[in-house]
Enzyme design. Structure first.
Site, PDB file in Angstrom:
ATOM      1  N   SER A 194    -116.293  20.191 -12.121  1.00  0.00           N
ATOM      2  CA  SER A 194    -117.032  18.924 -12.064  1.00  0.00           C
ATOM      3  C   SER A 194    -118.383  19.469 -11.051  1.00  0.00           C
ATOM      4  O   SER A 194    -119.032  20.120 -11.488  1.00  0.00           O
ATOM      5  CB  SER A 194    -116.193  17.905 -11.083  1.00  0.00           C
ATOM      6  OG  SER A 194    -116.676  16.763 -11.258  1.00  0.00           O
ATOM      7  N   ASP A 212    -112.886  14.064 -21.865  1.00  0.00           N
ATOM      8  CA  ASP A 212    -113.354  13.991 -20.560  1.00  0.00           C
ATOM      9  C   ASP A 212    -114.313  12.841 -20.429  1.00  0.00           C
ATOM     10  O   ASP A 212    -115.243  12.654 -21.008  1.00  0.00           O
ATOM     11  CB  ASP A 212    -114.292  15.275 -19.888  1.00  0.00           C
ATOM     12  CG  ASP A 212    -114.915  15.370 -18.574  1.00  0.00           C
ATOM     13  OD1 ASP A 212    -115.020  14.231 -18.184  1.00  0.00           O
ATOM     14  OD2 ASP A 212    -114.977  16.330 -18.171  1.00  0.00           O
ATOM     15  N   HIS A 247    -111.012  15.126 -17.329  1.00  0.00           N
ATOM     16  CA  HIS A 247    -111.766  15.768 -16.193  1.00  0.00           C
ATOM     17  C   HIS A 247    -111.095  16.442 -15.224  1.00  0.00           C
ATOM     18  O   HIS A 247    -110.279  15.752 -14.585  1.00  0.00           O
ATOM     19  CB  HIS A 247    -112.676  14.541 -15.595  1.00  0.00           C
ATOM     20  CG  HIS A 247    -113.689  15.103 -14.961  1.00  0.00           C
ATOM     21  ND1 HIS A 247    -115.013  15.743 -15.334  1.00  0.00           N
ATOM     22  CD2 HIS A 247    -113.988  15.282 -13.650  1.00  0.00           C
ATOM     23  CE1 HIS A 247    -115.694  16.188 -14.585  1.00  0.00           C
ATOM     24  NE2 HIS A 247    -114.910  15.907 -13.109  1.00  0.00           N
TER      25      HIS A 247
END
Length: 286
Positions: free
Chosen positions: A102, A233, A261
């Protein structure tokens, strides 16, 4: 392994290592707003069992690292990238393989440009370009994620409210194409909230200034790079990962079907061998 607190200048960071220090070092950089616990212990031990010296750490304003008054962090996103160097220095490691997820993947890109000599290779998971180099528009987050951000409410002084909010966030980020393990998510979140010096300080990560990025573009990144991205995601749809792999010279893309994610347990059996393979070989050892 016991947690180890490292200090550099006025920054205190809580770290933890797994494996043999004589093995190739692997530094795990979590996304902003998340402590090192989100690199789950089982995942770290799998990497260590593959012959890597694994280090995870709490960002500022997470876990047991230094915290700042909510709304007044006094540091930037680039400073968080510099913290990775502080951790390597504390462990006496000249250079490491860096795995970022991320926003941690964005920090890893900044690290690779600003401190190229400290980065043996990159693994970028569930992230997007944090430096110039993508010449076309990328899709925005999915509507379900945007709606959650707009409608979510949390009382940072109420532990139950914080836990409920973070679990709901994890559910949305999972992408919705696989069963969501709410029990596991709640267990992780409760441990994370319980060990935090000030869980309310997490809010600082939502308003951090970017800071002065190092010069260069994606094409300037020389570290061998593996991009790992899920097809579900909701924050950074798959084209973000594709653009990263295309923009970094020699970048390779590993697509995880149905993954959302983050680093989901269901994908450890694929991610761990891929990371071990990517961080093996003389060309990647410097």
């Amino acid at each position: 392994m016991a947690e180890r607190v490292v200090r550099a200048e006025d920054v205190t960071l809580c770290t933890e290592s797994f494996g043999d220090p004589a093995d190739p070092p692997l530094l795990l950089v979590m996304g902003t707003g998340a402590s090192m616990l989100w690199w789950e212990e089982g995942f770290c031990r799998m990497l260590a069992a593959g012959g890597r010296f694994v280090i995870r750490y709490d960002h500022r304003d997470t876990g047991r690292s230094v915290t700042y008054e909510p709304g007044r962090p006094g540091y930037t996103g680039v400073d968080l990238a510099e913290d990775a160097v502080r951790v390597l220095d504390a462990y006496g490691i000249p250079a490491a393989h860096v795995v970022g997820v991320s926003a941690g993947g964005g920090l890893a890109q900044v690290l690779a440009l600003g401190h190229a000599d400290r980065v043996l290779s990159l693994v970028l998971i569930s992230t997007s370009a944090a430096v110039p180099g993508v010449d076309h528009e990328l899709p925005p987050p999915e509507e379900a994620f945007l709606r959650f951000v707009a409608e979510a409410r949390v009382d940072w002084d109420d532990t139950d409210s914080v836990v409920a909010y973070l679990v709901a966030s994890a559910r949305v980020l999972a992408g919705g194409r696989r069963p969501f393990d709410e029990s596991a998510a709640k267990s992780l979140v409760r441990r994370d909230v319980g060990r935090a010096r000030d869980v309310g300080a997490l809010r600082n990560h939502d308003a951090l200034p970017e800071g002065a990025l190092p010069k260069g573009t994606l094409a300037s990144i020389g570290a061998p790079t593996l991009v790992i991205h899920g097809t579900a995601d909701p924050l950074f749809p798959l084209p973000h990962g594709e653009a990263l792999a295309e923009g970094i010279p020699g970048g390779r893309l590993l697509v995880l079907e149905g993954a959302g994610h983050g680093v989901e347990r269901a994908d450890w059996a694929v991610i761990v061998p891929a990371v071990l393979d990517h961080t093996t070989g003389e060309a990647r050892q410097g």
